[in-house]
Design an enzyme around this catalytic site. Structure first.
Site, short mmCIF file in Angstrom:
data_model
loop_
_atom_site.label_atom_id
_atom_site.label_comp_id
_atom_site.label_asym_id
_atom_site.label_seq_id
_atom_site.Cartn_x
_atom_site.Cartn_y
_atom_site.Cartn_z
N VAL A 90 0.76 -1.28 -0.17
CA VAL A 90 -0.10 0.07 0.03
C VAL A 90 0.80 1.18 -0.03
CG1 VAL A 90 -2.14 1.14 1.07
CG2 VAL A 90 -1.66 -1.18 1.41
N SER A 91 0.47 2.05 -0.84
CA SER A 91 1.46 3.37 -0.91
C SER A 91 1.96 3.93 0.39
CB SER A 91 0.83 4.34 -1.94
OG SER A 91 -0.25 4.87 -1.52
N ASP A 92 0.86 4.32 1.16
CA ASP A 92 1.31 5.00 2.41
C ASP A 92 2.01 3.93 3.34
OD1 ASP A 92 -1.03 3.59 2.75
OD2 ASP A 92 -2.06 5.18 3.91
N CYS A 93 1.68 2.73 3.40
CA CYS A 93 2.34 1.88 4.16
C CYS A 93 3.73 1.68 3.79
CB CYS A 93 1.77 0.45 4.25
SG CYS A 93 0.02 0.41 4.90
N GLU A 140 5.42 5.10 4.94
CA GLU A 140 5.66 5.08 6.47
C GLU A 140 6.67 4.21 6.96
OE1 GLU A 140 4.77 8.02 7.42
OE2 GLU A 140 2.84 8.36 6.67
#
EC number: 5.4.99.7
Length: 766
Positions: free
Chosen positions: A480-483, A486
């Site tokens: 997932v892009s934000d996972c 982060e």
């Protein structure tokens, strides 16, 4: 507890295995009858629940045996999940925001699990647990008395206090979807129809029109269970998977969560597979309808839906397509050879999903449907069915109220990355005390990186994932892009700033960047699981009714910011790797965030509630392109928007209704620590020049902190698909610690203390 290099709890492994084996239910046997309904107990001893952390694969076990319970003592984390006393001494009263952040970390560190991450419930949706219970029932999977009792306790605790029904999520008003599904779940685990909880719920269900007014997904599950005839279920045609890829509404273009659900749902719909009739099913047919079951004309009720449930009404296009399929295609034109070909292709896609996730699946919605499909197709002795049943355990979670089902198999990577960043923002990484905690976190994230792409990636329409990080763990297998962003930020901070050993070499960070660059859409924004593949007009085919923005990938300020900040940090240390692409993404993504700002200065959040959440991320993006309150209009308007929402007590408060209405709505319970932290972080990222509003917000966070360092649970924090809320209980630690640390770093001269620590003219140390 001592964890070895694999993340497994070495010191308790033997006793845990023995205890787990003694508690687990028997697997399915060929031709076995329906198991006897479990005995519902009045209460469970919470001190007997244990969470097994097998390198972030979570399973709960109830230890009936006294010796097993002694050999496997309950940890701080397990006690906290169950709302049991941790018997921790009060910490020194904080004399500054930094001291408050330190106290918060002192408490939260004790909740770190042996494999190095932080676990928590990821509940909220009230349709997930019933889906698992129905799956157990139709596959004839025994349910232990402890599970049945815990399920009864949770569902009962979450009944609406006035009408006794259940909503789409734990804070929602009663709906046909929630009430029907949870009513059925209680009956399937052995609760009698005359139980007061069910009597009250049944009355509410009948007042809403009865089960015929359930939305599409509920009617599907009732068809599987045999409580409804399949004629009441609007079409889920598997033939759509045979369309050429160039067709603009071909399902490979849909959002991953809807297409992964459509596959097993379409197979079961096409087969019209239902569970064998039982006494409970016959009773349910009498209980959940206000009509005589034998006289119901099922086809005339396909489009009946409760007022509360009808969040996204079906479009004229979908209604027309459904009519044509039901009245023309299925009865007159559908060739059997095409039907069988479509079923076979759907079946193959499900098998690829199972193989690529080792049967963990994307989430419990498709995991349960995949389980039923495999059972219907292959029978109970099949390895895939057995493995599915085993892995469904990883969605279960136990808390003080009872047993629920999480929205995924956890939030392990996500929350761990945020905690690491909070520690660095507060400067606490310099303290040797926290190095073991940080090292375990680093080793955990290193192990959870996805090291290869999916098998037959193009055939199963999967986004490249090599080098990425998932939301939960690598078994689930979806980047997932934000996972990714982060986790990458956390690892760079640990290895480049924190001075920890390089357990993840730079080539693997390059893999992460390569994957991350694939998520950007043509307008500059970033999606979640995949680059967008279809147009927004596909929402006209949204058949779920209870959700919005479900058919395609969208651009999200949260995901876009995560990518901007991660690539900015990466570029600082590796300026020569794919420099042009990295800098272009940062620039164009930030421009999209500017364009996504609303006239009132806010940004709409899709994964947290709501404008407060998105505003925090968007303002951080602006900082990374050099725009602050003093230098940029977008930052200034964003800050002014947040300041306009600050309450008299210094906090911020936003209701889930804001997600539904797309307008800021205050939560009726008042200020909330998580949203106060979000607002403060956004303001400080933008270098907001006035300290007094910041001080007031920090004061509220410090006042809400308990003497042992924790913050108590308040309102629900997260959201998906506009209408369904979901819990992120660790946010009250990660973001509060971050906000306190940022304030302490920027305003070291401000010596705030919590109001409860003041006595007279002095400060009393607890």
């Amino acid at each position: 507890m001592v964890a070895n290099s694999t993340g497994r709890d070495a010191s308790a492994l033997k006793s845990r295995k023995r205890a787990a084996d003694s508690e687990s239910e028997p697997l399915l046997k060929q031709g076995q009858p329906f198991p006897k309904q479990p005995r519902i107990g009045s209460e469970l001893d919470k001190t007997r629940w244990r969470l097994k952390d097998d390198d972030s694969r979570h399973t709960w076990h109830y230890l009936e045996d006294d010796d097993a319970a002694k050999e496997w003592p309950q940890s701080y984390a397990e006690k906290w999940y169950l709302n049991q006393s941790l018997d921790l001494p009060d910490l020194p009263s904080p004399d500054s925001p930094l001291a408050a952040a330190t106290n918060g970390l002192d408490f939260f560190e004790k909740l770190q699990l042996p494999s190095g991450h932080w676990g928590c419930e990821y509940g909220g949706p009230m349709f997930l647990l019933p889906s698992v219970v129905i799956t157990w029932y139709v596959t004839r999977t025994p349910i232990s008395p402890s599970k049945a009792t815990a399920i009864y306790n949770y569902i009962s605790a979450r009944a609406h206090p006035e009408d006794g029904g259940w909503g789409l999520h734990i804070e929602g008003e009663s709906s046909v979807f929630g009430t029907l599904m949870n009513y059925v779940a209680l009956r399937l685990v052995g609760v009698e129809a005359d139980d007061p909880v069910l009597v009250k719920a049944r009355g509410t269900l009948h007042k809403m029109g009865g089960a015929l007014y359930a939305p599409h997904w509920a009617k599907f599950w009732m068809g599987v269970l045999g409580v409804m005839d399949w004629d009441v279920v609007n079409p889920v045609p598997p033939e759509i998977w045979l369309l050429p890829d160039w067709v603009p509404f071909a399902p490979w273009r849909w959002w991953i969560h809807i297409r992964m659900v459509f596959l097993p749902m379409g197979w079961l719909y096409s087969k019209r597979w239902s569970c064998e009739e039982t006494d409970v099913i016959r009773s349910l047919r009498k209980e959940v309808f206000i009509e005589d079951y034998a006289k119901i004309k099922w086809t005339s009720h396909r489009n009946d839906i409760g007022v509360v449930d009808n969040y996204h009404p079906k479009s004229w296009l979908l209604n027309t397509a459904n009519w044509l399929i039901v009245n023309i295609w299925n009865p007159y034109l559908r060739p059997n050879v095409l039907k069988e070909k479509a079923e076979a292709w759907s079946s193959k896609q499900v098998d690829m999903e199972d193989a690529n996730t080792d049967y963990a699946c994307l989430a419990p919605v498709n995991a349960t449907m995949n389980t039923v499909m495999c059972y219907a197709r292959d029978g109970p002795d099949n390895y895939g069915v057995q493995r599915h049943i085993e892995r469904l355990e990883e969605f279960l979670w136990v808390k003080d109220e009872g047993m629920l089902v999480n929205g995924t198999n956890g939030v392990q990577c996500w929350d761990t990355a945020f905690l690491i960043q909070a520690v660095f923002e507060a400067g606490l990484h310099k303290d040797e005390k926290w190095k073991p905690m940080l090292m375990k976190s680093l080793q955990y994230l290193e192990r959870q990186q996805i090291r290869e792409d999916c098998v037959d990636q193009d055939v199963c329409y999967r986004q490249p994932r090599k080098g990425g990080w998932p939301f939960s763990n690598k078994d689930q297998g979806y980047g997932v892009s934000d996972c990714i962003s982060e986790a990458m930020k956390a690892i760079i901070l640990l290895q480049k700033v924190g001075g920890l050993p390089e357990v993840l070499e730079e080539r693997r960070l390059f893999d992460a960047v390569d994957t991350l660059l694939l998520y950007q859409n043509s307008n500059g924004g970033m999606s979640s699981y995949e680059k967008r593949r279809g147009g927004e007009w596909l929402e006209m085919l949204n058949a779920a009714e209870v959700f919005g923005r479900i058919m395609i990938e969208y651009d999200y300020p949260e995901c876009t910011t995560a990518c901007v900040t991660a690539l900015s940090l990466f570029n600082k240390y590796w300026p020569d790797y794919r420099t042009k692409e990295v800098k272009t993404l940062i620039r164009t993504a930030a421009e999209w965030i500017k364009s996504n700002q609303r006239p009132d200065g806010g940004w709409y959040g899709s994964w947290g509630i709501c404008f407060t959440y998105a505003g925090m991320f968007a303002l951080e993006s602006m900082k990374h392109i050099g725009q602050t309150y003093a230098t940029g209009e977008n930052s200034r308007r964003g800050c002014d928007f947040l300041i306009s929402k600050q309450r008299a007590d210094g906090g911020w408060s936003e209701s889930y209704k804001a997600c539904e209405t797309m307008e800021y709505v205050e939560h009726p319970s008042g200020s909330l620590v998580v949203q106060t932290a979000w607002a403060l972080i956004g303001l400080m990222e933008a270098d907001y020049p006035h300290v007094e509003p910041l001080k007031r917000g920090i004061q509220l966070i410090m006042d809400r902190q308990q003497p042992n360092g924790e913050w108590l649970q308040e309102a629900i924090e997260g959201v998906f698909n506009k209408s369904c809320m979901i819990s992120y209980p660790n946010y009250k630690f990660t973001f509060t610690i971050k906000a306190l640390g940022m304030f302490a770093k920027r305003f070291p001269e401000e010596k705030l203390v919590p109001s409860w620590a003041l006595q007279g003219n002095g400060i009393e140390k607890s």
